[in-house]
Write a protein that holds these residues in place. Structure first.
Motif, PDB file in Angstrom:
ATOM      1  N   ALA A  36       0.851  -1.188   0.000  1.00  0.00           N
ATOM      2  CA  ALA A  36       0.000   0.000   0.000  1.00  0.00           C
ATOM      3  C   ALA A  36       0.888   1.239   0.000  1.00  0.00           C
ATOM      4  N   VAL A  37       0.506   2.211  -0.824  1.00  0.00           N
ATOM      5  CA  VAL A  37       1.233   3.470  -0.906  1.00  0.00           C
ATOM      6  C   VAL A  37       0.217   4.601  -0.818  1.00  0.00           C
ATOM      7  N   ALA A  38       0.480   5.552   0.063  1.00  0.00           N
ATOM      8  CA  ALA A  38      -0.417   6.697   0.228  1.00  0.00           C
ATOM      9  C   ALA A  38      -0.543   7.455  -1.092  1.00  0.00           C
ATOM     10  N   GLN A  39      -1.704   8.009  -1.316  1.00  0.00           N
ATOM     11  CA  GLN A  39      -1.974   8.731  -2.561  1.00  0.00           C
ATOM     12  C   GLN A  39      -0.914   9.793  -2.832  1.00  0.00           C
ATOM     13  N   ARG A  40      -0.496  10.514  -1.817  1.00  0.00           N
ATOM     14  CA  ARG A  40       0.465  11.599  -1.995  1.00  0.00           C
ATOM     15  C   ARG A  40       1.860  11.110  -2.361  1.00  0.00           C
ATOM     16  N   ALA A  41       2.115   9.802  -2.224  1.00  0.00           N
ATOM     17  CA  ALA A  41       3.440   9.261  -2.522  1.00  0.00           C
ATOM     18  C   ALA A  41       3.454   8.376  -3.766  1.00  0.00           C
ATOM     19  N   ARG A  42       2.340   8.272  -4.461  1.00  0.00           N
ATOM     20  CA  ARG A  42       2.278   7.415  -5.651  1.00  0.00           C
ATOM     21  C   ARG A  42       3.024   8.048  -6.814  1.00  0.00           C
TER      22      ARG A  42
END
Length: 115
Positions: A36-42
């Motif tokens: 899982a990767v936070a939206q802000r780090a994609r």
């Protein structure tokens, strides 16, 4: 399951959690439990970094292949070298696990990569 948990990797910054990935080991097979990767780090390569960190660790522990099940990210994992497999191709160590339905059904696609 707890006996098989080998590695969880977490990435953070000053604002909090950026991403995480986890893997379980069943003999020479790793089962990727989550990414899982936070939206802000994609789109920054963090997912690939998390996977490569886990791969480096479990390779040293004798893991020769990694299996995962995905419902929405098969194209992403294909870019990382994973390929769909059928029930007949499933590593024996994973056959007793209930999360793998027979075949590639609506519940997800099972994929594998050799290390």
């Amino acid at each position: 399951m707890r006996a098989h948990i080998e590695r969880y990797v977490v990435a953070r910054d000053n604002a909090g959690l950026l991403g995480c990935a986890g893997i379980e080991q069943y003999g020479s097979v790793g089962l990727l439990r989550g990414l899982a990767v936070a939206q802000r780090a994609r789109s920054a390569g963090l997912g690939e970094l998390l996977i490569s960190t886990i791969v480096a660790d479990v390779r040293q522990r004798g893991v020769e292949s990694i299996v995962l099940r995905t419902t929405s990210a098969s194209a992403y994992f294909a870019r990382l070298g994973f390929a769909p497999i059928t029930t007949s191709e499933m590593p024996r160590a994973l056959l007793p696990l209930t999360e793998f339905p027979p075949g590639n059904t609506a519940e997800g696609i099972v994929m594998q990569t050799a290390l």
